[in-house]
Design a protein around this motif. Structure first.
Motif: not given
Length: 161
Positions: A3-20
């Motif tokens: 679960r920890s990896k799933q959440i952090m992978d999803a958060l990383e993808a969202l941050l990249r979508e925001q241009g970070f």
């Protein structure tokens, strides 16, 4: 996948979508995370270093720690003046708090409680919302923090407002 990896992978993808420009932080296997340099101003200036890490919590929830370094190295006199400002600034913050680490580094920290009932994507979206709000808070104080770091006294800073 944990679960920890799933959440952090999803958060990383969202941050990249925001241009970070997000970098995985694999220093601690038990606390997966990401880090990035973030401009607080639209012109790309006033960079801060942010780290987001997953922490397994007790029954029913986990935690995502949002840690942002505003000033990495303060001189002793600047740290004393910054400590005075922190006492005032923290009274107005809605999420998290500013603090000094080893009397040299000014940072902001917030631990977001994430119910385990949320799907990984929902948990990541919640973390992104909190992080976005926190960046807005930090941007309000960052200019003053830089002035204090450069030698301005807290009293002089207060007289400027």
């Amino acid at each position: 996948m944990e679960r920890s990896k799933q959440i952090m992978d999803a958060l990383e993808a969202l941050l990249r979508e925001q241009g970070f420009d997000v970098q995985p932080d694999g220093r601690l296997d038990e606390h997966p995370g990401v880090n990035m340099l973030i401009p607080l101003q639209e012109d790309g200036t006033e960079l801060v270093f942010a780290e987001l890490h997953f922490i397994t919590g007790p029954q029913g929830f986990d935690v995502i720690q949002l840690y942002t370094t505003l000033v990495g190295e303060l001189q002793p006199q600047a740290a004393a003046e910054t400590a005075k400002a922190i006492a005032v600034w923290n009274q107005d913050l809605l999420l998290g708090a500013f603090a000094l680490r080893d009397d040299r580094q000014l940072y902001h920290r917030y631990c977001l409680t994430v119910p385990r009932s949320l799907a990984p994507g929902q948990a990541a979206a919640l973390a992104l919302d909190a992080f976005s709000f926190i960046l807005g808070q930090i941007a309000e104080y960052h200019g003053d923090a830089l002035l204090l770091a450069s030698g301005t006294t807290f009293e002089t800073l207060c007289a400027m407002d």
